[in-house]
Scaffold this motif. Sequence first.
Motif, PDB file in Angstrom:
ATOM      1  N   ASN A  20      30.395  11.739 -34.558  1.00 21.95           N
ATOM      2  CA  ASN A  20      31.112  12.792 -34.255  1.00 21.95           C
ATOM      3  C   ASN A  20      30.711  13.172 -32.686  1.00 21.95           C
ATOM      4  O   ASN A  20      30.411  14.413 -32.323  1.00 21.95           O
ATOM      5  N   ARG A  21      30.761  12.452 -31.885  1.00 15.55           N
ATOM      6  CA  ARG A  21      30.702  12.448 -30.342  1.00 15.55           C
ATOM      7  C   ARG A  21      29.327  12.849 -29.749  1.00 15.55           C
ATOM      8  O   ARG A  21      28.968  12.703 -28.540  1.00 15.55           O
ATOM      9  N   SER A  22      28.313  12.903 -30.569  1.00 21.91           N
ATOM     10  CA  SER A  22      26.755  12.918 -30.404  1.00 21.91           C
ATOM     11  C   SER A  22      26.431  11.367 -30.258  1.00 21.91           C
ATOM     12  O   SER A  22      26.705  10.478 -31.166  1.00 21.91           O
ATOM     13  N   ARG A 101      18.927  12.194 -28.366  1.00 17.79           N
ATOM     14  CA  ARG A 101      20.249  12.529 -28.824  1.00 17.79           C
ATOM     15  C   ARG A 101      21.015  13.359 -27.752  1.00 17.79           C
ATOM     16  O   ARG A 101      20.337  14.321 -27.130  1.00 17.79           O
ATOM     17  N   TYR A 102      22.265  12.772 -27.412  1.00 19.21           N
ATOM     18  CA  TYR A 102      23.076  13.511 -26.505  1.00 19.21           C
ATOM     19  C   TYR A 102      24.090  14.430 -27.225  1.00 19.21           C
ATOM     20  O   TYR A 102      24.972  13.787 -28.112  1.00 19.21           O
ATOM     21  N   LYS A 107      28.445  20.110 -34.587  1.00 22.39           N
ATOM     22  CA  LYS A 107      27.287  20.205 -35.412  1.00 22.39           C
ATOM     23  C   LYS A 107      27.537  19.224 -36.691  1.00 22.39           C
ATOM     24  O   LYS A 107      28.517  19.042 -37.231  1.00 22.39           O
ATOM     25  N   LEU A 108      26.413  18.643 -37.019  1.00 22.32           N
ATOM     26  CA  LEU A 108      26.470  17.624 -37.935  1.00 22.32           C
ATOM     27  C   LEU A 108      25.921  17.960 -39.218  1.00 22.32           C
ATOM     28  O   LEU A 108      26.256  17.459 -40.463  1.00 22.32           O
ATOM     29  N   GLY A 112      23.894  15.602 -42.318  1.00 22.31           N
ATOM     30  CA  GLY A 112      24.418  14.587 -41.292  1.00 22.31           C
ATOM     31  C   GLY A 112      23.338  14.070 -40.321  1.00 22.31           C
ATOM     32  O   GLY A 112      23.382  12.958 -39.916  1.00 22.31           O
ATOM     33  N   LEU A 113      22.327  14.901 -39.884  1.00 27.73           N
ATOM     34  CA  LEU A 113      21.538  14.502 -38.938  1.00 27.73           C
ATOM     35  C   LEU A 113      20.340  13.747 -39.560  1.00 27.73           C
ATOM     36  O   LEU A 113      19.971  12.615 -39.130  1.00 27.73           O
ATOM     37  N   VAL A 114      20.006  13.967 -40.650  1.00 31.12           N
ATOM     38  CA  VAL A 114      19.111  12.971 -41.708  1.00 31.12           C
ATOM     39  C   VAL A 114      19.616  11.669 -41.650  1.00 31.12           C
ATOM     40  O   VAL A 114      19.150  10.700 -41.409  1.00 31.12           O
TER      41      VAL A 114
END
Length: 220
Positions: A20-22, A101-102, A107-108, A112-114
């Motif tokens: 998601n663009r990150s 991380r950029y 927001k994930l 999503g972050l895990v």
Amino acid sequence: MSRVLPSTVAGTVEHERTVNRSRFIATVEPVVDVPDAERVVAEVRRRYWDARHHCTAMVTGVLGDQARSSDDGEPSGTAGVPMLEVLRRRDLTDLVVVVTRYFGGVKLGAGGLVRAYSSAVSEALDQAALVRRAERTRATVAVPHAEAGRIDNLLRDWAGHHDATFDTPEYGATATFSLWVPEDALDALRADLAAASAGTLVPESGPTRVVDLPDTTSGA
């Protein structure tokens, strides 16, 4: 039977994935101790100085008994611990992983972050060459120079078939060959040397230590 220990990585690996663009950039590097791991983290921070997060996980010690992780500003438990769990599941030690991380503006969420941080580490490790570690016992044998070439070839072949390592030979009054052998293979070494030398060559057992062995199952 010789104890098998956690493996490590043979060298540095860097892997990038986008969610998601990150951008998530995983850097994996072998280390010798915690200060060495902290040096790697500092280098990654300097290299990607403009990134929002540098989350870390490290495991050190021959038994993998020292572990640390950091979320570096991400919500608690969404980065460092999941990254560390990947290292634990793969039974690895003496390495550090930094996932930079950029932020891409989307927001994930915690789940999503895990997934993003865990996957970044897993995918980087999939590219890493592994080094197995195990306890081995030293066996040395002194060989007359006239027989050195033949016994050298025999022992190298023997080591390859018995999960042993072969040190650089030493040449003096005789040629001295040293191998690091699984304890339960010492009797086989004695028997094979006796058969090859009509009983004249007898290896001497020495100390036991942890040695590095190439990982034959690694695809990298």
